[in-house]
Design a protein around this motif. Structure first.
Motif, PDB file in Angstrom:
ATOM      1  N   GLU A  91     -52.478  41.846 -17.377  1.00  0.00           N
ATOM      2  CA  GLU A  91     -52.827  41.116 -18.103  1.00  0.00           C
ATOM      3  C   GLU A  91     -51.763  40.397 -19.122  1.00  0.00           C
ATOM      4  O   GLU A  91     -51.270  41.116 -20.117  1.00  0.00           O
ATOM      5  CB  GLU A  91     -54.333  40.893 -18.085  1.00  0.00           C
ATOM      6  CG  GLU A  91     -54.872  39.536 -18.418  1.00  0.00           C
ATOM      7  CD  GLU A  91     -56.289  39.460 -19.300  1.00  0.00           C
ATOM      8  OE1 GLU A  91     -56.993  39.048 -18.273  1.00  0.00           O
ATOM      9  OE2 GLU A  91     -56.717  40.494 -19.995  1.00  0.00           O
ATOM     10  N   ARG A  92     -51.164  39.052 -19.058  1.00  0.00           N
ATOM     11  CA  ARG A  92     -50.173  38.572 -19.351  1.00  0.00           C
ATOM     12  C   ARG A  92     -50.646  37.724 -20.698  1.00  0.00           C
ATOM     13  O   ARG A  92     -51.010  36.238 -20.349  1.00  0.00           O
ATOM     14  CB  ARG A  92     -48.271  38.266 -18.723  1.00  0.00           C
ATOM     15  CG  ARG A  92     -48.516  39.269 -18.351  1.00  0.00           C
ATOM     16  CD  ARG A  92     -46.964  39.578 -17.695  1.00  0.00           C
ATOM     17  NE  ARG A  92     -46.451  38.576 -17.681  1.00  0.00           N
ATOM     18  CZ  ARG A  92     -45.162  38.411 -16.813  1.00  0.00           C
ATOM     19  NH1 ARG A  92     -45.329  38.851 -15.579  1.00  0.00           N
ATOM     20  NH2 ARG A  92     -44.189  36.472 -16.743  1.00  0.00           N
ATOM     21  N   ASP A  93     -50.140  37.721 -22.265  1.00  0.00           N
ATOM     22  CA  ASP A  93     -50.569  36.181 -23.032  1.00  0.00           C
ATOM     23  C   ASP A  93     -49.652  35.091 -22.531  1.00  0.00           C
ATOM     24  O   ASP A  93     -48.142  35.569 -22.496  1.00  0.00           O
ATOM     25  CB  ASP A  93     -50.509  37.197 -24.248  1.00  0.00           C
ATOM     26  CG  ASP A  93     -50.879  35.823 -25.395  1.00  0.00           C
ATOM     27  OD1 ASP A  93     -51.695  34.946 -25.257  1.00  0.00           O
ATOM     28  OD2 ASP A  93     -50.385  35.651 -26.334  1.00  0.00           O
ATOM     29  N   MET A  94     -49.755  34.268 -22.482  1.00  0.00           N
ATOM     30  CA  MET A  94     -48.685  33.430 -22.385  1.00  0.00           C
ATOM     31  C   MET A  94     -49.423  31.658 -23.004  1.00  0.00           C
ATOM     32  O   MET A  94     -50.883  31.629 -23.204  1.00  0.00           O
ATOM     33  CB  MET A  94     -48.735  32.688 -20.071  1.00  0.00           C
ATOM     34  CG  MET A  94     -48.115  34.076 -19.820  1.00  0.00           C
ATOM     35  SD  MET A  94     -47.380  33.496 -17.801  1.00  0.00           S
ATOM     36  CE  MET A  94     -47.046  34.536 -17.558  1.00  0.00           C
ATOM     37  N   GLN A  95     -48.384  30.708 -23.070  1.00  0.00           N
ATOM     38  CA  GLN A  95     -48.600  29.292 -23.564  1.00  0.00           C
ATOM     39  C   GLN A  95     -48.928  28.279 -22.131  1.00  0.00           C
ATOM     40  O   GLN A  95     -47.786  28.538 -21.336  1.00  0.00           O
ATOM     41  CB  GLN A  95     -47.494  29.149 -24.235  1.00  0.00           C
ATOM     42  CG  GLN A  95     -48.186  28.187 -24.666  1.00  0.00           C
ATOM     43  CD  GLN A  95     -46.797  27.959 -26.008  1.00  0.00           C
ATOM     44  OE1 GLN A  95     -46.094  28.298 -26.037  1.00  0.00           O
ATOM     45  NE2 GLN A  95     -47.447  26.950 -27.254  1.00  0.00           N
TER      46      GLN A  95
ATOM     47  N   ASP B  48     -44.388  32.969 -20.702  1.00  0.00           N
ATOM     48  CA  ASP B  48     -45.310  34.462 -21.208  1.00  0.00           C
ATOM     49  C   ASP B  48     -44.373  33.923 -22.585  1.00  0.00           C
ATOM     50  O   ASP B  48     -43.290  33.344 -23.343  1.00  0.00           O
ATOM     51  CB  ASP B  48     -43.859  35.410 -20.458  1.00  0.00           C
ATOM     52  CG  ASP B  48     -45.053  36.330 -21.001  1.00  0.00           C
ATOM     53  OD1 ASP B  48     -44.708  37.024 -22.011  1.00  0.00           O
ATOM     54  OD2 ASP B  48     -45.089  37.879 -19.714  1.00  0.00           O
ATOM     55  N   GLN B  49     -45.272  34.533 -23.865  1.00  0.00           N
ATOM     56  CA  GLN B  49     -44.339  34.425 -25.290  1.00  0.00           C
ATOM     57  C   GLN B  49     -42.700  35.244 -25.522  1.00  0.00           C
ATOM     58  O   GLN B  49     -43.121  35.197 -26.530  1.00  0.00           O
ATOM     59  CB  GLN B  49     -46.035  34.704 -25.555  1.00  0.00           C
ATOM     60  CG  GLN B  49     -47.375  33.740 -25.687  1.00  0.00           C
ATOM     61  CD  GLN B  49     -46.801  32.512 -26.234  1.00  0.00           C
ATOM     62  OE1 GLN B  49     -46.108  31.938 -26.258  1.00  0.00           O
ATOM     63  NE2 GLN B  49     -47.540  32.499 -27.459  1.00  0.00           N
ATOM     64  N   LYS B  50     -43.733  36.685 -24.507  1.00  0.00           N
ATOM     65  CA  LYS B  50     -42.610  37.230 -25.057  1.00  0.00           C
ATOM     66  C   LYS B  50     -41.133  36.994 -24.286  1.00  0.00           C
ATOM     67  O   LYS B  50     -39.967  36.924 -24.831  1.00  0.00           O
ATOM     68  CB  LYS B  50     -42.701  38.848 -24.721  1.00  0.00           C
ATOM     69  CG  LYS B  50     -43.901  38.818 -25.486  1.00  0.00           C
ATOM     70  CD  LYS B  50     -44.546  40.438 -25.301  1.00  0.00           C
ATOM     71  CE  LYS B  50     -46.075  40.619 -25.997  1.00  0.00           C
ATOM     72  NZ  LYS B  50     -46.436  41.414 -25.509  1.00  0.00           N
TER      73      LYS B  50
ATOM     74  N   GLU C 235     -52.901  29.168 -25.788  1.00  0.00           N
ATOM     75  CA  GLU C 235     -52.642  30.204 -25.585  1.00  0.00           C
ATOM     76  C   GLU C 235     -53.523  30.667 -24.667  1.00  0.00           C
ATOM     77  O   GLU C 235     -54.486  30.631 -25.133  1.00  0.00           O
ATOM     78  CB  GLU C 235     -52.325  31.543 -26.627  1.00  0.00           C
ATOM     79  CG  GLU C 235     -51.390  31.054 -27.545  1.00  0.00           C
ATOM     80  CD  GLU C 235     -51.006  32.207 -28.957  1.00  0.00           C
ATOM     81  OE1 GLU C 235     -51.723  32.937 -28.396  1.00  0.00           O
ATOM     82  OE2 GLU C 235     -50.189  31.602 -29.352  1.00  0.00           O
ATOM     83  N   VAL C 236     -53.335  31.715 -23.769  1.00  0.00           N
ATOM     84  CA  VAL C 236     -54.359  31.872 -22.838  1.00  0.00           C
ATOM     85  C   VAL C 236     -53.449  33.517 -21.946  1.00  0.00           C
ATOM     86  O   VAL C 236     -52.909  33.612 -22.196  1.00  0.00           O
ATOM     87  CB  VAL C 236     -54.907  31.230 -20.594  1.00  0.00           C
ATOM     88  CG1 VAL C 236     -55.246  29.853 -21.797  1.00  0.00           C
ATOM     89  CG2 VAL C 236     -53.435  30.536 -20.969  1.00  0.00           C
ATOM     90  N   ASP C 237     -54.864  34.491 -21.392  1.00  0.00           N
ATOM     91  CA  ASP C 237     -54.377  35.000 -20.898  1.00  0.00           C
ATOM     92  C   ASP C 237     -54.224  35.157 -19.485  1.00  0.00           C
ATOM     93  O   ASP C 237     -55.536  34.422 -18.791  1.00  0.00           O
ATOM     94  CB  ASP C 237     -55.042  36.292 -21.283  1.00  0.00           C
ATOM     95  CG  ASP C 237     -55.550  37.256 -22.581  1.00  0.00           C
ATOM     96  OD1 ASP C 237     -53.542  36.817 -22.800  1.00  0.00           O
ATOM     97  OD2 ASP C 237     -56.277  37.113 -22.984  1.00  0.00           O
TER      98      ASP C 237
ATOM     99  N   THR D 151     -57.873  33.601 -18.078  1.00  0.00           N
ATOM    100  CA  THR D 151     -58.752  33.688 -19.248  1.00  0.00           C
ATOM    101  C   THR D 151     -58.440  32.711 -20.294  1.00  0.00           C
ATOM    102  O   THR D 151     -57.345  33.004 -21.330  1.00  0.00           O
ATOM    103  CB  THR D 151     -59.009  35.693 -19.726  1.00  0.00           C
ATOM    104  OG1 THR D 151     -59.408  36.076 -18.291  1.00  0.00           O
ATOM    105  CG2 THR D 151     -60.229  35.194 -20.278  1.00  0.00           C
TER     106      THR D 151
END
Length: 187
Positions: free
Chosen positions: A67-71, A84-86, A110-112, A124
Motif C-alpha cells: 500500500e503506497r501513499d499517493m496524491q 507517489d509522494q516519495k 491523498e489516498v492509499d 483506499t
C-alpha cells in the motif's frame, strides 16, 4: 507460506499468478477423511468471483501487495493519474478499478493505492470528503417533515440524498464508505 489452517475471510493469496482475496470462508469436517475448506475468492485484478475447495495439508503463497501513499492529480483518456509522494512516480488507474470511488476524488487528495508489482489494483479513500452541491431542487415551504430528503448532485457528478435545507453551492461532507450525506460544512 500459508497452510489451510491460516485461511480466513480477507486473507490475500497468490493463485495462478494473480492476487486473490477470500470473500467467504467455510470449514467442514466430514465424519471420515480430511477437513474441507470452502472458499469464495475474488481476483483482485479482474474482479472475477469463483469457488474453490481445499483439503487440509495444502499450502498457499501470500500475495505480495504493497500500500503506497499517493496524491490524485488528474483524469485523462488513459484513466485516473496518481503520483507517489516519495518517488514522484505516476500510476494510472482505470475507471473499472476505481468503481464508485471515482466520484469522491478531488484534485491533490491523498489516498492509499494497493499495488501488485507496478500495477495499481485498489484504492483506499479518506473516510469523509467535502464536496460542493452543484444541482439541487429548491426548498419548498412546508417541507419540514423529519426524514424529508431530496436528491442532490455534487461537483464530481455523484448524486445522493440530502436533507431539504441543503441548497446549491452548499459545501457538504460525504461518507466515502457508504456514499451518504454526513453533515453540512461551515466555510
Amino acid at each position: 507460506m500459508y497452510s489451510c489452517s491460516d485461511l480466513k475471510k480477507g486473507l490475500k493469496l497468490l493463485i495462478d499468478g494473480d492476487p486473490h482475496v477470500i470473500v467467504q470462508f467455510d470449514f467442514s469436517k466430514p465424519g471420515k477423511g480430511q477437513a474441507l475448506y470452502r472458499c469464495k475468492l475474488r481476483n483482485m485484478i479482474t474482479g472475477a468471483l469463483f469457488d474453490r475447495t481445499y483439503r487440509s495439508g495444502e499450502s498457499f503463497e501470500p500475495a505480495s501487495l504493497e500500500e503506497r501513499d499517493m496524491q490524485y492529480l488528474y483524469q485523462d483518456e488513459t484513466g485516473y493519474v496518481f503520483m507517489d509522494q516519495k518517488s514522484y512516480e505516476q500510476v494510472v488507474l482505470s475507471e473499472e478499478t476505481l468503481g464508485d470511488d471515482k466520484y469522491f476524488l478531488i484534485d491533490n487528495m491523498e489516498v492509499d493505492i494497493l499495488m501488485y508489482g507496478d500495477t495499481g489494483i485498489g484504492i483506499t479513500l479518506p473516510n469523509f470528503v467535502n464536496l460542493r452541491v452543484t444541482q439541487s431542487d429548491p426548498w419548498v415551504k412546508g417541507d419540514t417533515a423529519a426524514g424529508n430528503n431530496k436528491p442532490a448532485t455534487v461537483e464530481t457528478g455523484y448524486t445522493l440524498q440530502v436533507p431539504s435545507f441543503v441548497e446549491e453551492g452548499t459545501l457538504i461532507q460525504i461518507d466515502t464508505r457508504t456514499g451518504e450525506y454526513a453533515t453540512r460544512v461551515k466555510e
